[in-house]
Design an enzyme around this catalytic site. Structure first.
Site, mmCIF file in Angstrom:
data_model
loop_
_atom_site.group_PDB
_atom_site.id
_atom_site.type_symbol
_atom_site.label_atom_id
_atom_site.label_comp_id
_atom_site.label_asym_id
_atom_site.label_seq_id
_atom_site.Cartn_x
_atom_site.Cartn_y
_atom_site.Cartn_z
ATOM 1 N N ASP A 155 0.805 -1.215 0.000
ATOM 2 C CA ASP A 155 0.000 0.000 0.000
ATOM 3 C C ASP A 155 0.842 1.271 0.000
ATOM 4 O O ASP A 155 2.030 1.252 0.296
ATOM 5 C CB ASP A 155 -0.951 0.008 1.193
ATOM 6 C CG ASP A 155 -0.216 -0.098 2.533
ATOM 7 O OD1 ASP A 155 0.780 -0.830 2.597
ATOM 8 O OD2 ASP A 155 -0.651 0.542 3.508
ATOM 9 N N GLU A 177 -0.527 -1.998 5.206
ATOM 10 C CA GLU A 177 0.385 -1.880 6.359
ATOM 11 C C GLU A 177 0.282 -0.503 6.997
ATOM 12 O O GLU A 177 0.351 -0.378 8.221
ATOM 13 C CB GLU A 177 1.835 -2.144 5.910
ATOM 14 C CG GLU A 177 2.849 -2.145 7.051
ATOM 15 C CD GLU A 177 3.265 -0.753 7.511
ATOM 16 O OE1 GLU A 177 3.379 -0.559 8.745
ATOM 17 O OE2 GLU A 177 3.456 0.136 6.661
#
Length: 403
Positions: free
Chosen positions: A91, A149
């Site tokens: 991400d 994350e």
């Protein structure tokens, strides 16, 4: 230790095997494609699609749609043996990129400002290399491409979905490209590497009134100021000087007019520590202090405290595996940096709670190329030479563990 004060060590690229050196152009091209199309947590649809497309084209067994956008690839060696997992996060962050490069983000307000595009590229081409060299290792390697994350956290949902099962994972490793270390270094240590990350919000309720008649009020701003000051005594007087901890109030909002005493003040902050025992001490003392200060001033409060990620704690044996691999690969002795702790948080910690493992930092800063901006900065970027180094370290760890 900050990259801006360090020059890159000479990187002997001849230590990277020719078959991995040959992947460098494709590695860079893929990383830049990912960089152009950053996506926030649990929305990594384009990223997941690109990863799955390559795994399919390479004939690598994989499963998609885990914890929404996660993927697990499975590569089997030439004979039975242990199971090693490699984790990479996918991400990006809600940051507007300021780099003037051809591969800058094409998604407004979203940027790969922490290196996860590099993590994904390294893990993907590690899968490619291992799939083409099954004779070099025994057992199985599971490569976990994890969403979210940066928040709200994708590791725990992936574990709950069973990514460490069938076959059961014996150990796990992962890396973080790290602009606090120069290119050509590896930060690895046993024990605590990154801090637990927790947060709190507090609303202090006083009694508003005219700024010129304070005796009729309970000043929520005054109460909150005392709270902010008093919270700093937690680390100063309740935590051993030999331990590390942080209590930070990052937001404080109150009042709307200069001549009005505000009836309500709202604050929020973060708590960081390494020692799990502090996970009970700090929140207890935090509420005791808020309660005591409010009581002494005649105010009331509402407190919301939550735990985001536990501390990243490396297994000594797996950390030694990574350290020995790095010591034989990067320039030594300065190339392996043991004192590399940070109060930053990471949900790799959930994987490390489930199975033995090691998370390590891969130096990626190169001030000479103006590639030393810190993580989460709108001009963050890294020296892409680190990509091949990351694959070489991962492959050597597989060859040493899976035999």
């Amino acid at each position: 230790m900050f990259a801006t004060s360090l020059n890159p060590l000479p990187v002997d690229l001849s230590r990277i095997r020719p078959t991995i050196q040959a992947l460098q152009p494709a590695l860079v091209e893929l990383r830049r494609r990912l960089h152009q199309r950053p996506e926030l947590g649990f929305r990594e649809h384009l990223t997941s699609e690109l990863v799955a497309q390559n795994l399919h084209e390479w004939g690598i067994e994989h499963e998609t749609g885990i914890a929404k956008t996660g993927i697990v690839a499975t590569i089997r060696g030439s004979k039975p043996g242990p199971v090693l997992a490699i984790r990479a996060d996918m991400d990006a962050l809600p940051i507007q990129e300021e780099n003037d490069v051809p591969y800058r983000s094409q998604h407004d307000g979203v940027m790969h400002a922490c290196g996860h595009d590099g993590h994904t590229a390294i893990a993907l081409f590690t899968a490619y290399y291992l799939a083409n060299h099954p004779e070099d290792f025994a057992g199985t390697v599971k490569i976990i491409f994890q969403p979210a994350e940066e928040g709200p956290g994708g590791a725990k949902p992936m574990i709950e979905a069973g990514v460490l099962k069938n076959p059961d994972v014996d150990a796990i490793i992962g890396l973080h490209l790290w602009n606090n270390l120069p290119l050509g270094t590896v930060g690895v240590r046993s024990g605590a590497l990154m801090a637990a990350s927790e947060g709190f919000r507090c609303t202090i309720q006083g009694k508003g009134g005219h700024g010129a008649i304070p005796q009729q009020t309970v000043d929520s701003i005054l109460v909150s100021a005392h709270v902010v000051n008093a919270l700093q005594t937690i680390v100063a007087r309740n935590v051993s000087p030999l331990e590390s901890a942080v209590v930070t109030v990052g937001e404080l909002h109150a009042g709307k007019a200069l001549n009005v005493i505000a009836d309500t003040a709202k604050m929020s902050g973060t708590v960081r520590y390494f020692n799990p025992e502090l996970g009970e001490i700090i929140p207890r003392r935090l509420e005791q202090i808020i309660s005591g200060v409010c009581q002494s001033h005649g105010a009331s409060y509402e407190l919301d405290y939550w735990r985001l990620y536990p501390a990243v704690i490396n297994d000594a044996g797996i950390a030694e595996l990574v350290r020995s691999v790095a010591s034989n690969f990067v320039e030594t002795p300065a190339g392996v940096v043991p004192e590399c702790q940070t109060m930053g948080g990471e949900d790799m910690s959930f994987f490390l709670q489930a199975v033995p493992g090691c998370y390590f930092f891969l130096g990626s800063a190169n001030p000479i190329k103006d590639l030393a901006y810190p993580h989460h900065h709108p001009r963050f970027d890294f020296d892409e030479t680190a990509l091949g180094i990351g694959i070489e370290i991962f492959v050597r760890c597989v060859e040493n563990f899976c035999r």
